[in-house]
Every structure is written in structure tokens, then in C-alpha cells.
Design an enzyme around this catalytic site. Structure first.
Site, PDB file in Angstrom:
ATOM      1  N   ASP A 101       7.136 -32.636 -32.822  1.00  0.00           N
ATOM      2  CA  ASP A 101       7.553 -31.315 -32.361  1.00  0.00           C
ATOM      3  C   ASP A 101       6.636 -30.229 -32.900  1.00  0.00           C
ATOM      4  OD1 ASP A 101       8.454 -31.594 -35.059  1.00  0.00           O
ATOM      5  OD2 ASP A 101       9.924 -30.011 -34.744  1.00  0.00           O
ATOM      6  N   GLU A 136       6.040 -30.075 -36.471  1.00  0.00           N
ATOM      7  CA  GLU A 136       5.261 -31.204 -36.996  1.00  0.00           C
ATOM      8  C   GLU A 136       6.095 -32.155 -37.839  1.00  0.00           C
ATOM      9  OE1 GLU A 136       2.112 -28.473 -38.972  1.00  0.00           O
ATOM     10  OE2 GLU A 136       1.064 -29.412 -37.303  1.00  0.00           O
TER      11      GLU A 136
END
Ligand code: NOJ
Ligand code: NOJ
Length: 430
Positions: free
Chosen positions: A169, A172
Site C-alpha cells: 500500500d 509501504e
């Protein structure tokens, strides 16, 4: 200092500081460092996501500016970014594709362990470059615009063929299917289809629209009827496992960055319902929100442990997200005004109630007395978020990543490029 006085000051400081992070000394032309901070934390990299969002703002400034000198400066920076992006696309990396999240400032691949791939990057980059290509076309610089075609198509092709694969995402941290990633991918397909049609590539256009249609169905699955908010991640396959609520301000950022016309647009009652839930959650969670200005400092998600230095601390409100909430209200006001109508449903009634309006279900038309005061109220609410940021930013205008949840002092990477861009973007919507 009153808000009206602060905004233009903060605007010029933001622009100045943002520019310092574009191709700074010791980096390749076209690099956008996430922050000048090289240790604790080390943000001295070119992140594909941050850079795309920052350069999108620069394209806006280019379009808006009347000053020939400034315009030339913007144009230069954008072309450097185009060339650096082309280099990134053709540099072998661990993830082996345009979902590679970040590069060294000399353009070399970053090969250390990292949450990769992050497939929002190519979608955001395509959106920024399409905006730029359209600007050039409208200035009848068709030949120059043509130079962008291959770079944009490379990202669009990647998105169209890989969007069903799990990735990390935007924070991270989690590997899975993310609302943020998917909605910016969706919009890249929609804008991409229109763009490639301009140059007669109708086969590609059709393929992108087919993908967009499928993505739309998958996006719908993120809506949680029972909880009345959009879930940030489905089908998690790896990464952190403690985001139990699945409630994340990234869904609002996704709505803003994609800016779709239909599915999960700013005025979608499901988005309003999600935003209210985020506001209430962060208001209760962070001590700084119990005093000072009315505007709520907004964090990433309630279970967050990243304090800007390590992931064993506690999360805080972020400047770029709080600015994003200001932007959200400004844009919602604009959208309603353009439409001349507000649809009230059981899903957004509490959103309006939170603003002091008890509305019954149905259409509120612009002829209605309440319509105008609601629009004004939305703008005023946006201002509250700016006032919150202003309250914690010093008079030097420096913007870090986060605001400490107890003391309000700024922390995390200093001079975060994305923080400045988020302020300038929100301001332009105001
Ligand atoms: C740094 C990332 O950029 C941040 O988003 C994350 O929370 C931490 N690393 C922990 O993974
Ligand atoms: C951490 C954030 O979580 C991520 O979204 C961002 O790309 C990097 N920091 C760099 O700013």
C-alpha cells in the site's frame, strides 16, 4: 495570525521549500527527494508516488502561472522529471517493473529490502504526465507532447495488465488489494483511455476502459455496509497484521488523487460517511485534538505505530493528511455548487449533522436557503483543518511529516516535499 494572512505567507514558503527538494545539489536532474533528511529518517530518495504528486502540483502551477520566468522554471522541472521517469522505467530493479517504489538520487536502483512493488506509483505518474501532455497539446505543442506518449503508455500498459496482483500500500506496510491503489489505477485507465484516443490508439483505449469497468466492481467490494466506511485493504497476503479496523485516511486521499467523475467521487455519500468516521476516530485518539483549534489533526489509521523514525512508536497526525481533509471540504463545496444539488441519504445524514445541519432524505436544491449556508459551512470546515496545521507549524513555515499527538510539535522527516505539495494543492482548491 489570522488565516487570511497566514495562507499567502505559507504559500510562498511552501513553494520555495518544495523547489529546494527538486533536483537538489548532488542529485540527478528530475529527482524529487521526499525530504532533505538523510538520516533518522533517511528520506533522501526519489519516491515514485511522492514525486508524481508533487509534479502534479507543478503542472498545475505551470498552467496557472502568468509569469514567463516562473513558467519556464516549471517547464524545465517537469521535463527533467519526465526524463528521470523514463530512466526509472528502464532501470533493472528488484521488483522488475514500474511498481518499484523508490530510487537512489543518482537514478540507481535501490536494492535493499523494502515493501515492493507499490503499484499506485505508475498510475499516479501516468495521471501527472497525461495532465502535462494535455497542457502541451492545448498549447499546440503536439510534437513535444508526442515525446511523452511512450512513457505514459508504458505505465498504462503495466497498470492494465497487473492491477489484480497484490502489492504494498501507499504506506509501504501491507501487501494486498488496496482501495487507494485501485482507485488511482482506475482513474489512470479512464484518463489513459481518453488520452490514447487523442492519438488514435483506439485498441488500447478500449482495453483500458474494459479494465476500468472491472476495477469498478472490485472497488465496490471495499464498501463495508455494516460499519459504514470504505475498507482500506482486502485480501491481505503479507506485511503488518495489526490494522484491525481497516479504517484508513488513505481512502480519502485516494478519492482526492483519483478525482473520479462517478464511482467514489468526492460527493459519494459512502465517502462522506467514511470521512466522518475518520474524523471522529482521530479526534478521540489524539490528545492535541482535545484542545486548541476546532480542526482535527488526522493520522493515517488508528493502529499506526510509525512515529516518523521507527515503527515501534505510536502514530501521529500527519500534515499532508490534515491538509487533505481541508482540500476535501473545499472540493465538496465546489462540487455541490457545480451540481446545484445535494443528495441526502441515510448514509450522509450524520456527515451533515456533524456540520450542524439536520437534513431529511432527498434532494436539496440550490434554490433552497439551506443550500447556500451549507456550502459556506463546508468551506469554513475546510478552513478549520488549515487552522489546525497553522497552529502547529512555526512562523518559519517548515513542514515535517507529522505533528506529535501529545505536544503538537512537528516530527518525522523535515521539509517533507509532499507536505508542502498537499498544502499548495488544498489552497488552490480553496
Ligand atoms: C517507512 C515507511 O515509509 C513508513 O510508511 C512505514 O510505516 C515504516 N517504514 C515502517 O514500515
Ligand atoms: C512514508 C509514507 O508512508 C509513504 O507514503 C511515503 O511515500 C514515504 N514516507 C516517503 O515520503
Amino acid at each position: 495570525m489570522p488565516l487570511e494572512k497566514w495562507m499567502p505567507l505559507q504559500e510562498s514558503i511552501s513553494l520555495k521549500n518544495l523547489f529546494k527538494n527538486i533536483s537538489p545539489l548532488g542529485t540527478s536532474p528530475g529527482v524529487v527527494v521526499a525530504s532533505p533528511s538523510q538520516q533518522n529518517p533517511d528520506y533522501w530518495y526519489h519516491w515514485v508516488r511522492d514525486a508524481a504528486l508533487v509534479m502534479d502540483l507543478i503542472v498545475d502551477q505551470y498552467l496557472k502561472s502568468q509569469n514567463p520566468e516562473l513558467k519556464a522554471r516549471y517547464l524545465n522541472a517537469i521535463w527533467d522529471y519526465v526524463n528521470f521517469s523514463h530512466l526509472n522505467q528502464h532501470t533493472p530493479t528488484p521488483s522488475g517493473g514500474p511498481g518499484e517504489p523508490k530510487f537512489h538520487v543518482d537514478g540507481k536502483a535501490f536494492v535493499g529490502p523494502w515493501g515492493r512493488p507499490q503499484n499506485d506509483g505508475p498510475a499516479l505518474r501516468a495521471l501527472t504526465l497525461i495532465k502535462f501532455a494535455r497542457a502541451l497539446i492545448s498549447e499546440t505543442k503536439a510534437e513535444e507532447a508526442w515525446r511523452l506518449f511512450g512513457i505514459i503508455k508504458y505505465d498504462l500498459e503495466f497498470v492494465s495488465h497487473h492491477w489484480t496482483e497484490p502489492c504494498f500500500d501507499l504506506w509501504e506496510e501491507i501487501k494486498g488489494q488496496h482501495f487507494y491503489t485501485l482507485i488511482v489505477q482506475y482513474q489512470s485507465m479512464i484518463s489513459g483511455a481518453a488520452y490514447v484516443s487523442l492519438v488514435g490508439d483506439s485498441g488500447a483505449a478500449q482495453w483500458y476502459l474494459e479494465q476500468a469497468k472491472k476495477m469498478e466492481n472490485v472497488l465496490e467490494r471495499h464498501w463495508d455496509k455494516r460499519n459504514s466506511y470504505i475498507l482500506s485493504t482486502l485480501n491481505r497476503v503479507g506485511g503488518i497484521d495489526y490494522k484491525k479496523s481497516n479504517l484508513d485516511a488513505s481512502v480519502i486521499l485516494g478519492v482526492l488523487h483519483a478525482n473520479t467523475d462517478s464511482v467514489f467521487a468526492v460527493d459519494d455519500p459512502r465517502v462522506e460517511s467514511s470521512l466522518l468516521r475518520l474524523k471522529q476516530t482521530f479526534k478521540a485518539l489524539y490528545s492535541i485534538n482535545q484542545s486548541g483549534p476546532e480542526g482535527v489533526g488526522i493520522g493515517r489509521y488508528p493502529e499506526d505505530k510509525y512515529d516518523g523514525y521507527s515503527s515501534s512508536g505510536e502514530g501521529n497526525p500527519w500534515i499532508l493528511i490534515t491538509n487533505g481533509f481541508a482540500e476535501y471540504y473545499y472540493r465538496l463545496a465546489k462540487r455541490y455548487q457545480e451540481r446545484g444539488m445535494i443528495l441526502v441519504t441515510p448514509l450522509n445524514q450524520s456527515f451533515f449533522k456533524d456540520l450542524g445541519f439536520n437534513l431529511s432524505n432527498g434532494n436539496l436544491k440550490k434554490e433552497d436557503r439551506v443550500f447556500k449556508s451549507l456550502i459556506e459551512r463546508l468551506r469554513a470546515e475546510g478552513d478549520q483543518y488549515f487552522i489546525r496545521v497553522k497552529y502547529h507549524v512555526d512562523s518559519d513555515g517548515q513542514m515535517s511529516e507529522q505533528m506529535n499527538r501529545w505536544s503538537g510539535f512537528l516530527q518525522g522527516a523535515r521539509d517533507l516535499t509532499w507536505s508542502y505539495a498537499s498544502f499548495l494543492t488544498a489552497l488552490s482548491h480553496r
